[in-house]
Design a protein around this motif. Structure first.
Motif, short mmCIF file in Angstrom:
data_model
loop_
_atom_site.label_atom_id
_atom_site.label_comp_id
_atom_site.label_asym_id
_atom_site.label_seq_id
_atom_site.Cartn_x
_atom_site.Cartn_y
_atom_site.Cartn_z
N SER A 228 0.84 -1.20 0.00
CA SER A 228 0.00 0.00 0.00
C SER A 228 0.87 1.25 0.00
O SER A 228 2.08 1.22 0.29
CB SER A 228 -0.92 -0.01 1.22
OG SER A 228 -0.15 0.00 2.42
N TYR A 229 0.24 2.37 -0.33
CA TYR A 229 1.00 3.62 -0.35
C TYR A 229 1.49 3.99 1.04
O TYR A 229 2.60 4.52 1.19
CB TYR A 229 0.12 4.74 -0.93
CG TYR A 229 0.75 6.10 -0.81
CD1 TYR A 229 1.84 6.46 -1.58
CD2 TYR A 229 0.23 7.03 0.11
CE1 TYR A 229 2.41 7.71 -1.44
CE2 TYR A 229 0.80 8.28 0.24
CZ TYR A 229 1.89 8.62 -0.54
OH TYR A 229 2.47 9.87 -0.41
N LYS A 233 5.37 4.52 1.98
CA LYS A 233 5.83 5.79 2.54
C LYS A 233 6.58 5.56 3.84
O LYS A 233 7.61 6.20 4.11
CB LYS A 233 4.63 6.72 2.75
CG LYS A 233 5.00 8.11 3.23
CD LYS A 233 3.75 8.96 3.37
CE LYS A 233 4.11 10.35 3.86
NZ LYS A 233 2.89 11.21 4.02
N LYS A 234 6.10 4.63 4.65
CA LYS A 234 6.78 4.31 5.90
C LYS A 234 8.15 3.69 5.64
O LYS A 234 9.13 3.96 6.36
CB LYS A 234 5.90 3.37 6.72
CG LYS A 234 6.49 2.98 8.06
CD LYS A 234 5.55 2.04 8.82
CE LYS A 234 6.15 1.63 10.16
NZ LYS A 234 5.26 0.69 10.91
N ILE A 391 -1.49 5.52 -7.34
CA ILE A 391 -2.29 4.31 -7.42
C ILE A 391 -3.58 4.55 -8.16
O ILE A 391 -3.97 3.78 -9.03
CB ILE A 391 -2.57 3.77 -6.00
CG1 ILE A 391 -1.27 3.43 -5.29
CG2 ILE A 391 -3.46 2.54 -6.07
CD1 ILE A 391 -1.45 2.96 -3.86
N SER A 392 -4.28 5.61 -7.82
CA SER A 392 -5.64 5.81 -8.32
C SER A 392 -5.63 5.99 -9.84
O SER A 392 -4.78 6.68 -10.39
CB SER A 392 -6.27 7.03 -7.65
OG SER A 392 -7.55 7.28 -8.18
N GLU A 393 -6.62 5.36 -10.49
CA GLU A 393 -6.74 5.50 -11.93
C GLU A 393 -7.18 6.91 -12.32
O GLU A 393 -6.86 7.38 -13.40
CB GLU A 393 -7.77 4.48 -12.46
CG GLU A 393 -7.32 3.03 -12.33
CD GLU A 393 -6.30 2.65 -13.38
OE1 GLU A 393 -6.16 3.39 -14.37
OE2 GLU A 393 -5.63 1.61 -13.20
N MET A 394 -7.90 7.57 -11.43
CA MET A 394 -8.40 8.90 -11.75
C MET A 394 -7.28 9.93 -11.77
O MET A 394 -7.41 10.97 -12.40
CB MET A 394 -9.47 9.30 -10.74
CG MET A 394 -10.68 8.39 -10.72
SD MET A 394 -11.50 8.31 -12.31
CE MET A 394 -12.04 10.01 -12.45
N GLU A 395 -6.17 9.65 -11.09
CA GLU A 395 -5.09 10.63 -11.03
C GLU A 395 -4.13 10.53 -12.21
O GLU A 395 -3.21 11.32 -12.31
CB GLU A 395 -4.31 10.45 -9.72
CG GLU A 395 -5.15 10.71 -8.47
CD GLU A 395 -4.35 10.54 -7.20
OE1 GLU A 395 -3.13 10.30 -7.32
OE2 GLU A 395 -4.93 10.62 -6.11
N PRO A 409 6.55 -2.52 -5.64
CA PRO A 409 5.53 -1.90 -6.48
C PRO A 409 4.26 -1.59 -5.70
O PRO A 409 3.93 -2.24 -4.71
CB PRO A 409 5.27 -2.96 -7.56
CG PRO A 409 5.56 -4.25 -6.87
CD PRO A 409 6.68 -3.97 -5.91
N LEU A 410 3.56 -0.60 -6.18
CA LEU A 410 2.22 -0.29 -5.70
C LEU A 410 1.21 -1.06 -6.57
O LEU A 410 1.53 -1.45 -7.70
CB LEU A 410 1.96 1.21 -5.79
CG LEU A 410 2.91 2.12 -4.99
CD1 LEU A 410 2.60 3.58 -5.26
CD2 LEU A 410 2.82 1.81 -3.51
N PRO A 411 0.00 -1.28 -6.07
CA PRO A 411 -1.01 -1.99 -6.88
C PRO A 411 -1.53 -1.11 -8.02
O PRO A 411 -2.63 -0.55 -7.96
CB PRO A 411 -2.11 -2.32 -5.87
CG PRO A 411 -1.96 -1.31 -4.79
CD PRO A 411 -0.50 -0.99 -4.70
#
Length: 453
Positions: A228-229, A233-234, A391-395, A409-411
């Motif tokens: 996950s993001y 980040k952590k 991650i988001s498709e909208m971005e 990798p991120l999903p």
């Protein structure tokens, strides 16, 4: 040879067991065939000579020839040879093996006098010459088959399908290709075959604390789960606390991204001294955040490798320190920096590197410059490489052909294209500190492709 070449001819008596018969100058021995014997005739110079010829034929006969010492049991004495007819000697010659005739001919040819020249033709008829050739080189004509060889019939006896099926079955079972009989196992091992017993291969070497939303695999079959993001980040935060600062991470990301971009541009086939007139052009689209700083670092390395880089970065009153430092280094290269979409090339470029999107600053998508750059990239028809996309498709305003992830990798969705993973130098114990059981999947490379499972 001709009669004029003979000055003196003597027949030496070679005693044999139980042999008391001699062939004199005026004697004529009885043979099995009537009319064939041994006659004496005067030569041109008055010296007597012995000619062996059949009484009923004018064909000349061969003078007894010397034989090899190893085959004395086959060779007969001159007295016996004089007493035998032409047909008897002809049948004995045909009954000899080919190897003996070959050795005899080679011996007689090598035992000639060195000064002896090739004699001229004596004008004999073709039939007479042919009989002598048959006597020396001919085989028994009775052994020649009268019927032709039946190729189709013998081919029908060969079960080709069964033999090839046995070969394929053996190759599938052993995994090797044998040159011998298909049922035989090769006695030697291949140079890359491990003959020592080893532990079973473990393909899932990376275990994350949370259930991964998506999993990838490498070319060698190793499973790489997505994170996950927040966990990613952590991970970067803990690595920075242990000394992997932002500047070092930017440099490592820039090197890996530039290596991938150089490979996509053609590698050594495109970038060599003979193609100075075809310098590749790369449009680098960066936003005012850390993702943009990673893109600027990549552009600096590309420009150092003789790539024409056009960097787009909008004007802001206040910039991040990392962006300012990267811009200072980029200004020392031959790259070009623009802040307006109108200054971007109107013709298609070789590659577009997208570093516009970020997880934190989602409000940038509403800015006029962002929309203008996205429209330009979608109309340029150049392949797009995204570095560390969200991650988001909208971005994702720009559809990417390739995406480069950092560390793990991120999903990512389908619009991210083909996913690649780069090693940014995070130690193994840093992964363990955030709860990730990690084993490097990179092998000998720093950038590896990932495949969706």
């Amino acid at each position: 040879f001709r009669a004029g070449d003979i000055t003196e001819l003597k027949i030496l008596e070679i005693p044999g067991p139980g042999d008391s018969r001699q062939c004199g100058d005026s004697q004529q021995m009885d043979t099995g065939i009537p009319g064939v014997g041994c006659q004496v005739g005067p030569s041109q110079n008055g010296t007597g000579k012995i000619l062996k010829k059949p009484m009923s034929s004018s064909a000349p006969q061969n003078i007894p020839r010397r034989m090899d010492t190893k085959s004395q049991d086959i060779v007969i004495s001159p007295q016996q040879q004089c007493s035998k007819s032409y047909m008897d000697r002809h049948m004995e010659t045909l009954s000899q093996s080919k190897g003996f005739r070959r050795r005899h001919n080679s011996w007689s040819s090598s035992s000639r006098h060195p000064n002896q020249v090739t004699p001229k033709k004596s004008g004999l008829k073709n039939g007479q010459m042919k009989s002598k050739d048959d006597e020396c080189f001919g085989d028994d004509i009775d052994e020649i088959p009268d019927t032709d060889f039946d190729f189709e019939g013998n081919l029908a006896l060969f079960d080709k399908a069964a033999v090839f099926e046995e070969i394929e079955t053996y190759e599938r079972r052993s995994g090797t290709r044998s040159r011998g009989t298909p049922s035989e196992k090769p006695a030697r091992y291949r140079h890359d075959e491990n003959i020592l017993e080893s532990e079973p291969i473990v393909y899932r070497r990376i275990v994350v604390p949370q259930n991964p939303h998506k999993e990838f695999c490498t070319d060698s079959g190793l499973v790489v789960p997505s994170v996950s993001y927040e966990l990613h980040k952590k991970l970067l935060s803990v690595a920075e606390k242990h000394g992997l600062t932002l500047e070092r991470r930017l440099e490592m990301t820039g090197v890996c991204a530039s290596q991938m971009a150089l490979s996509l541009l053609g590698g050594p086939n495109r970038l060599n001294p003979k193609n100075v007139h075809q310098r590749p052009t790369v449009a680098l689209l960066c936003g005012p955040h850390v993702k943009g700083a990673q893109g600027i670092s990549c552009g600096r390395h590309l420009s150092n490798h003789d790539v024409h880089v056009i960097l787009f970065l909008p004007n802001f009153v206040k910039m991040l320190e990392s962006i300012t430092n990267e811009l200072n280094l980029f200004s020392k290269t031959q790259g070009q920096q623009v802040s307006s979409v109108k200054d971007l090339p109107a013709t298609p470029v070789d590659l577009v590197i997208n570093c516009l999107d970020c997880h934190e600053n989602a409000f940038l998508r509403d800015q006029p410059w962002y929309k203008a750059v996205v429209d330009w990239a979608n109309q340029n028809r150049a392949p797009v490489l995204s570095i560390d996309p969200p991650i988001s498709e909208m971005e994702l305003g720009i559809d990417a052909k390739w995406s480069l992830a950092l560390g793990l990798p991120l999903p990512l969705g389908e619009r991210a294209g083909r996913v690649y993973l780069c090693d940014i130098g995070i130690p193994q114990k840093v992964f363990q500190e955030v709860g990730i059981n990690y084993h490097s999947p990179f092998g000998c490379k720093f950038v590896i492709p990932l495949h969706s499972t």
